[in-house]
Design a protein around this motif. Structure first.
Motif, mmCIF file in Angstrom:
data_model
loop_
_atom_site.group_PDB
_atom_site.id
_atom_site.type_symbol
_atom_site.label_atom_id
_atom_site.label_comp_id
_atom_site.label_asym_id
_atom_site.label_seq_id
_atom_site.Cartn_x
_atom_site.Cartn_y
_atom_site.Cartn_z
ATOM 1 N N VAL A 103 -3.445 -7.651 6.711
ATOM 2 C CA VAL A 103 -4.562 -8.367 6.811
ATOM 3 C C VAL A 103 -5.159 -8.844 8.068
ATOM 4 O O VAL A 103 -6.022 -8.493 8.935
ATOM 5 C CB VAL A 103 -4.546 -9.735 6.032
ATOM 6 N N ILE A 104 -4.066 -9.195 8.898
ATOM 7 C CA ILE A 104 -4.209 -9.600 10.308
ATOM 8 C C ILE A 104 -4.609 -8.357 10.954
ATOM 9 O O ILE A 104 -5.454 -8.145 11.946
ATOM 10 C CB ILE A 104 -2.993 -10.319 10.956
ATOM 11 N N HIS A 105 -3.754 -7.222 10.848
ATOM 12 C CA HIS A 105 -3.874 -5.943 11.531
ATOM 13 C C HIS A 105 -5.216 -5.238 11.368
ATOM 14 O O HIS A 105 -6.053 -5.032 12.457
ATOM 15 C CB HIS A 105 -2.737 -4.905 11.177
ATOM 16 N N VAL A 106 -5.812 -5.357 10.121
ATOM 17 C CA VAL A 106 -7.099 -4.640 9.844
ATOM 18 C C VAL A 106 -8.162 -5.492 10.574
ATOM 19 O O VAL A 106 -9.398 -4.756 10.620
ATOM 20 C CB VAL A 106 -7.344 -4.311 8.514
ATOM 21 N N THR A 107 -7.915 -6.767 10.860
ATOM 22 C CA THR A 107 -9.105 -7.467 11.720
ATOM 23 C C THR A 107 -9.048 -7.627 13.020
ATOM 24 O O THR A 107 -10.095 -8.118 13.496
ATOM 25 C CB THR A 107 -9.136 -8.916 11.206
ATOM 26 N N ARG A 108 -7.994 -6.972 13.638
ATOM 27 C CA ARG A 108 -7.898 -6.948 15.062
ATOM 28 C C ARG A 108 -9.118 -6.532 15.894
ATOM 29 O O ARG A 108 -9.498 -6.984 16.749
ATOM 30 C CB ARG A 108 -6.866 -6.305 15.380
ATOM 31 N N ALA A 135 -17.049 -12.596 0.091
ATOM 32 C CA ALA A 135 -17.137 -11.320 -0.064
ATOM 33 C C ALA A 135 -16.426 -10.697 1.185
ATOM 34 O O ALA A 135 -15.921 -9.359 1.116
ATOM 35 C CB ALA A 135 -18.753 -10.992 -0.031
ATOM 36 N N LYS A 136 -16.360 -11.193 2.329
ATOM 37 C CA LYS A 136 -15.869 -10.758 3.581
ATOM 38 C C LYS A 136 -14.479 -10.644 3.472
ATOM 39 O O LYS A 136 -13.705 -9.782 3.662
ATOM 40 C CB LYS A 136 -16.368 -11.448 5.050
ATOM 41 N N ALA A 137 -13.833 -11.943 2.976
ATOM 42 C CA ALA A 137 -12.291 -12.010 2.347
ATOM 43 C C ALA A 137 -11.891 -10.799 1.540
ATOM 44 O O ALA A 137 -10.881 -10.161 1.843
ATOM 45 C CB ALA A 137 -11.972 -13.346 2.158
ATOM 46 N N GLU A 138 -12.611 -10.625 0.601
ATOM 47 C CA GLU A 138 -12.154 -9.453 -0.232
ATOM 48 C C GLU A 138 -12.131 -7.925 0.189
ATOM 49 O O GLU A 138 -11.407 -7.280 -0.057
ATOM 50 C CB GLU A 138 -13.270 -9.645 -1.661
ATOM 51 N N GLU A 139 -13.336 -7.914 1.280
ATOM 52 C CA GLU A 139 -13.335 -6.601 1.953
ATOM 53 C C GLU A 139 -12.116 -6.484 2.763
ATOM 54 O O GLU A 139 -11.533 -5.189 2.804
ATOM 55 C CB GLU A 139 -14.840 -6.515 2.695
ATOM 56 N N ILE A 140 -11.757 -7.583 3.487
ATOM 57 C CA ILE A 140 -10.647 -7.480 4.215
ATOM 58 C C ILE A 140 -9.294 -7.210 3.353
ATOM 59 O O ILE A 140 -8.578 -6.292 3.973
ATOM 60 C CB ILE A 140 -10.494 -8.604 5.412
ATOM 61 N N VAL A 141 -9.057 -7.806 2.499
ATOM 62 C CA VAL A 141 -8.091 -7.657 1.593
ATOM 63 C C VAL A 141 -7.868 -6.254 0.990
ATOM 64 O O VAL A 141 -6.713 -5.554 0.858
ATOM 65 C CB VAL A 141 -7.915 -8.710 0.525
ATOM 66 N N THR A 142 -9.055 -5.661 0.604
ATOM 67 C CA THR A 142 -9.090 -4.425 0.165
ATOM 68 C C THR A 142 -8.626 -3.307 1.214
ATOM 69 O O THR A 142 -8.070 -2.579 0.798
ATOM 70 C CB THR A 142 -10.451 -3.966 -0.303
ATOM 71 N N MET A 143 -9.174 -3.708 2.418
ATOM 72 C CA MET A 143 -8.797 -2.697 3.427
ATOM 73 C C MET A 143 -7.328 -2.765 4.022
ATOM 74 O O MET A 143 -6.413 -1.915 3.895
ATOM 75 C CB MET A 143 -9.464 -3.247 4.902
ATOM 76 N N ALA A 144 -6.842 -4.072 3.743
ATOM 77 C CA ALA A 144 -5.216 -4.443 4.170
ATOM 78 C C ALA A 144 -4.569 -3.574 3.041
ATOM 79 O O ALA A 144 -3.389 -3.098 3.096
ATOM 80 C CB ALA A 144 -5.042 -5.723 3.928
ATOM 81 N N HIS A 145 -4.943 -3.485 1.781
ATOM 82 C CA HIS A 145 -4.162 -2.949 0.771
ATOM 83 C C HIS A 145 -4.233 -1.497 0.760
ATOM 84 O O HIS A 145 -3.263 -0.845 0.467
ATOM 85 C CB HIS A 145 -4.975 -3.130 -0.895
ATOM 86 N N ALA A 146 -4.951 -1.015 1.769
ATOM 87 C CA ALA A 146 -5.080 0.523 1.832
ATOM 88 C C ALA A 146 -4.123 0.807 3.163
ATOM 89 O O ALA A 146 -3.731 1.899 3.194
ATOM 90 C CB ALA A 146 -6.487 1.065 2.300
ATOM 91 N N ASN A 153 1.265 1.021 -0.073
ATOM 92 C CA ASN A 153 0.959 2.610 -0.166
ATOM 93 C C ASN A 153 2.446 3.064 -0.697
ATOM 94 O O ASN A 153 2.229 3.963 -1.456
ATOM 95 C CB ASN A 153 0.881 2.785 1.405
ATOM 96 N N ALA A 154 3.483 2.474 -0.786
ATOM 97 C CA ALA A 154 4.769 2.855 -1.398
ATOM 98 C C ALA A 154 4.749 2.777 -2.916
ATOM 99 O O ALA A 154 5.375 3.781 -3.541
ATOM 100 C CB ALA A 154 6.109 1.925 -0.857
ATOM 101 N N ILE A 155 4.082 1.910 -3.261
ATOM 102 C CA ILE A 155 4.038 1.477 -4.881
ATOM 103 C C ILE A 155 2.912 1.803 -5.457
ATOM 104 O O ILE A 155 2.757 1.982 -6.822
ATOM 105 C CB ILE A 155 4.309 0.148 -5.212
ATOM 106 N N ARG A 156 1.740 2.456 -4.748
ATOM 107 C CA ARG A 156 0.573 2.683 -5.439
ATOM 108 C C ARG A 156 0.548 3.754 -6.461
ATOM 109 O O ARG A 156 1.239 4.908 -6.166
ATOM 110 C CB ARG A 156 -0.497 3.196 -4.256
#
Length: 141
Positions: A61-66, A109-120, A126-129
């Protein structure tokens, strides 16, 4: 492909044994949880997976918002990981994961967008998807 980092841990004795990293930082006894008929009193693989996934996901999450205007910093986020052991109906077991992600200072809405990006981008995700059900709960504070 070259590894950016490799962790090496030796397990001896299964769920009632020990784990130890090659650098000696991680050195723990394991115990079967009481809920599974064990004695409890020590960590178990599900707790270790939950800890690793929660910490890794938080960093994703931190990474995708840098590069974004809405940066999430270390103290702005808390991730609680739950890893459940469930029967697969064929004599084996599967995992089920829930990540409760709480972020300070963002609209929902912004938090949900960021979490979706982090999940990607999260290596655990990625290992368990496709193999493990992952439920993401996002709240703002």
């Amino acid at each position: 492909m070259s590894h950016l980092y490799t962790a090496k841990v030796t397990a001896i004795g299964g769920r009632s044994g020990t784990i130890k990293s090659d650098d000696g930082i991680l050195d723990l006894p394991l115990a079967m949880p009481k809920e599974l008929g064990g004695k409890g009193g020590a960590t178990n693989p599900e707790q270790l997976f939950a800890a690793g996934y929660a910490a890794c996901f938080e960093n994703a999450v931190i990474h995708v918002t840098r590069a974004q205007a809405d940066k999430v910093r270390d103290n702005d986020i808390e991730v609680v990981g739950e890893v459940g052991l469930v029967s697969n109906g064929q004599g084996g077991f599967n995992l089920a994961v829930t990540l409760d992600v709480a972020i300070t200072g963002l609209e929902q809405a912004k938090a949900e967008e960021i979490v979706t990006m982090a999940h990607a981008v999260c290596p655990y995700s990625n290992a368990i998807r496709g193999n493990v059900d992952v439920k993401l709960n996002v709240t703002t504070r």
